[in-house]
Design a protein around this motif. Structure first.
Motif, short mmCIF file in Angstrom:
data_model
loop_
_atom_site.label_atom_id
_atom_site.label_comp_id
_atom_site.label_asym_id
_atom_site.label_seq_id
_atom_site.Cartn_x
_atom_site.Cartn_y
_atom_site.Cartn_z
N HIS A 132 0.84 -1.20 0.00
CA HIS A 132 0.00 0.00 0.00
C HIS A 132 0.88 1.26 0.00
CE1 HIS A 132 -2.44 3.26 1.75
NE2 HIS A 132 -3.42 2.69 1.06
N ASP A 133 1.90 1.26 0.84
CA ASP A 133 2.81 2.41 0.87
C ASP A 133 3.55 2.56 -0.46
OD1 ASP A 133 2.01 2.88 3.47
OD2 ASP A 133 3.79 1.97 4.38
N MET A 134 3.97 1.46 -1.02
CA MET A 134 4.65 1.49 -2.31
C MET A 134 3.76 2.09 -3.39
SD MET A 134 5.75 -1.73 -4.72
CE MET A 134 6.61 -2.60 -3.42
N ILE B 269 -0.94 -6.19 -11.16
CA ILE B 269 -0.14 -5.78 -10.00
C ILE B 269 -0.86 -6.24 -8.74
CG2 ILE B 269 0.75 -3.79 -8.73
CD1 ILE B 269 0.86 -2.27 -11.38
N VAL B 270 -0.14 -6.80 -7.78
CA VAL B 270 -0.80 -7.28 -6.57
C VAL B 270 -1.46 -6.11 -5.83
CG1 VAL B 270 0.66 -9.30 -6.32
CG2 VAL B 270 1.37 -7.17 -5.23
N TYR B 271 -2.64 -6.37 -5.28
CA TYR B 271 -3.46 -5.36 -4.60
C TYR B 271 -3.85 -4.20 -5.53
CZ TYR B 271 -1.33 -7.68 -0.53
OH TYR B 271 -0.88 -8.61 0.38
N ARG B 272 -3.86 -4.46 -6.81
CA ARG B 272 -4.10 -3.42 -7.82
C ARG B 272 -5.37 -2.61 -7.54
NH1 ARG B 272 -5.56 0.11 -10.39
NH2 ARG B 272 -5.43 0.54 -12.63
N PHE C 249 -3.87 1.93 -4.99
CA PHE C 249 -3.36 3.08 -5.75
C PHE C 249 -4.21 4.33 -5.60
CE2 PHE C 249 -1.16 -0.30 -8.12
CZ PHE C 249 0.09 0.26 -8.32
N GLU C 250 -5.24 4.30 -4.77
CA GLU C 250 -6.19 5.41 -4.72
C GLU C 250 -5.54 6.76 -4.43
OE1 GLU C 250 -6.54 2.58 -3.06
OE2 GLU C 250 -8.60 1.82 -3.11
N ASP C 251 -4.49 6.75 -3.62
CA ASP C 251 -3.87 8.01 -3.20
C ASP C 251 -2.60 8.34 -3.97
OD1 ASP C 251 -5.84 8.44 -1.24
OD2 ASP C 251 -4.77 7.14 0.18
N PRO D 159 -0.88 10.20 -6.79
CA PRO D 159 -1.30 11.34 -7.61
C PRO D 159 -1.13 11.12 -9.11
CG PRO D 159 0.75 11.83 -6.45
CD PRO D 159 0.22 10.56 -5.87
N ASP D 160 -0.25 10.21 -9.53
CA ASP D 160 -0.08 9.98 -10.96
C ASP D 160 -1.33 9.42 -11.62
OD1 ASP D 160 2.46 10.90 -10.71
OD2 ASP D 160 3.48 9.03 -11.22
N GLY D 161 -2.19 8.80 -10.82
CA GLY D 161 -3.43 8.27 -11.37
C GLY D 161 -4.41 9.35 -11.80
N LYS D 162 -4.18 10.56 -11.34
CA LYS D 162 -5.03 11.68 -11.71
C LYS D 162 -4.33 12.64 -12.67
CE LYS D 162 -7.25 11.47 -7.15
NZ LYS D 162 -6.40 10.35 -6.67
N ASP D 163 -3.16 12.27 -13.15
CA ASP D 163 -2.36 13.12 -14.03
C ASP D 163 -2.47 12.61 -15.46
OD1 ASP D 163 -0.23 14.39 -15.44
OD2 ASP D 163 0.86 14.69 -13.55
#
Length: 295
Positions: free
Chosen positions: A55-57, A164-167, A171-173, A175-179
């Motif tokens: 999760h941290d990763m 990706i494990v725990y995909r 990844f909710e937090d 920021p690249d997911g919103k870029d």
């Protein structure tokens, strides 16, 4: 063989992408389905440790973060140390992302190397690759959190792969997911640009690969490919990111898959006689990566 869905109960269902790597039903007295179990159980300290590490990763591994770590570590000015000394240092490291073992990393290093040696007695460079493949984890002793050192890797700067494990939950937090520069299929890359042109999440694979190149090791290219991509499970375990691959990458895949049989399935509670094995592997270190090297 299709990927195995692990159903740990009402808390989670995790897709393990490595199922089709398993050539036999039982390894090290464990059934194949017992390896890489990323099911979620808040009452299980090991599983919670693994989940939190990922999760941290997945929250923090961004394009900006990776660039910052490359700028820092790829000056190779942290320390000078022999390969043997780095291996000994791993005696104090337990990988917080590993659901299969709580043993110090040096034990896994010798387990992997000896399994390779048994099956490929004439490829001494392959034996050494098995021994050193996790040496990039020494970063954990010099200020890097384990989520920036261990675990499966993935490219940053493009959409995250499905396997990706725990995909679905981790990844909710990020920021690249919103870029819009980074959250599409190709992101900041071009089709068929080649894996060596991707910016991977920062970790021990990429760091050790760069260390070996910087120090002009005599290991062959096949060894360097195994080291650089052995944790890139979404690619070699499930075929994610194939839209970036060249023919060269597809050729290299066979070496990565061959290596991962020994990396994954050598994990057991059986500890090799490390002191007895040192002379053989010291000879290989002297042959391929002699003396103190820059990290």
């Amino acid at each position: 063989m299709s990927a195995k869905v692990i159903s740990p109960g009402p808390t989670a269902t995790i897709l393990d992408p490595s199922e089709h790597l398993r050539p036999e039903p039982v390894h090290a007295e464990k059934s194949a389905s017992q390896f890489r179990d990323y099911s979620v159980d808040p009452e299980d300290p090991l599983k919670e440790r693994v989940r939190k590490t990922y999760h941290d990763m997945h929250t923090n591994q961004t394009v900006e973060f990776v660039r910052s770590r490359m700028a820092d570590w790829l000056r190779f000015n942290k320390l000078k140390m022999t390969v043997k000394d780095a291996l000994i240092k791993l005696n104090d490291l337990v990988d917080e992302s590993d659901p299969d073992s709580n043993l110090p990393n040096i034990v896994h290093a010798f387990q992997t190397a000896e399994r390779v040696r048994a099956d490929h007695p004439d490829l001494d460079w392959f034996h050494l690759t098995g021994l050193i493949h996790d040496l990039g984890k020494v970063m954990a002793f010099y200020g890097e959190p384990q989520w920036a050192v261990v675990g499966d890797t993935f490219p940053v700067g493009c959409a995250w792969g499905d396997h990706i494990v725990y995909r679905d939950t981790s990844f909710e937090d990020n920021p690249d997911g919103k870029d819009s520069r980074y959250n599409t299929k190709y992101g900041m890359y071009k089709p068929k640009c080649g894996l060596d042109n991707l910016m991977m999440s920062w970790g021990h694979d990429e760091f050790l690969y760069r260390v070996l190149k910087h120090n002009k090791s005599k290991l062959p290219e096949e060894a360097l490919v195994m080291i650089r991509y052995h944790s890139f499970y979404p690619w070699h375990g499930s075929g994610d990111y194939s839209h970036f691959c060249t023919e060269k990458d597809n050729e290299n895949l066979k070496w990565v898959l061959e290596f991962n049989k020994y990396d994954l399935y050598s994990k057991s509670d059986t500890v090799p006689d490390i002191e007895k094995l040192w002379p053989y592997y010291e000879g290989l270190i002297e042959k391929y990566i002699p003396g103190e090297i820059e990290w």
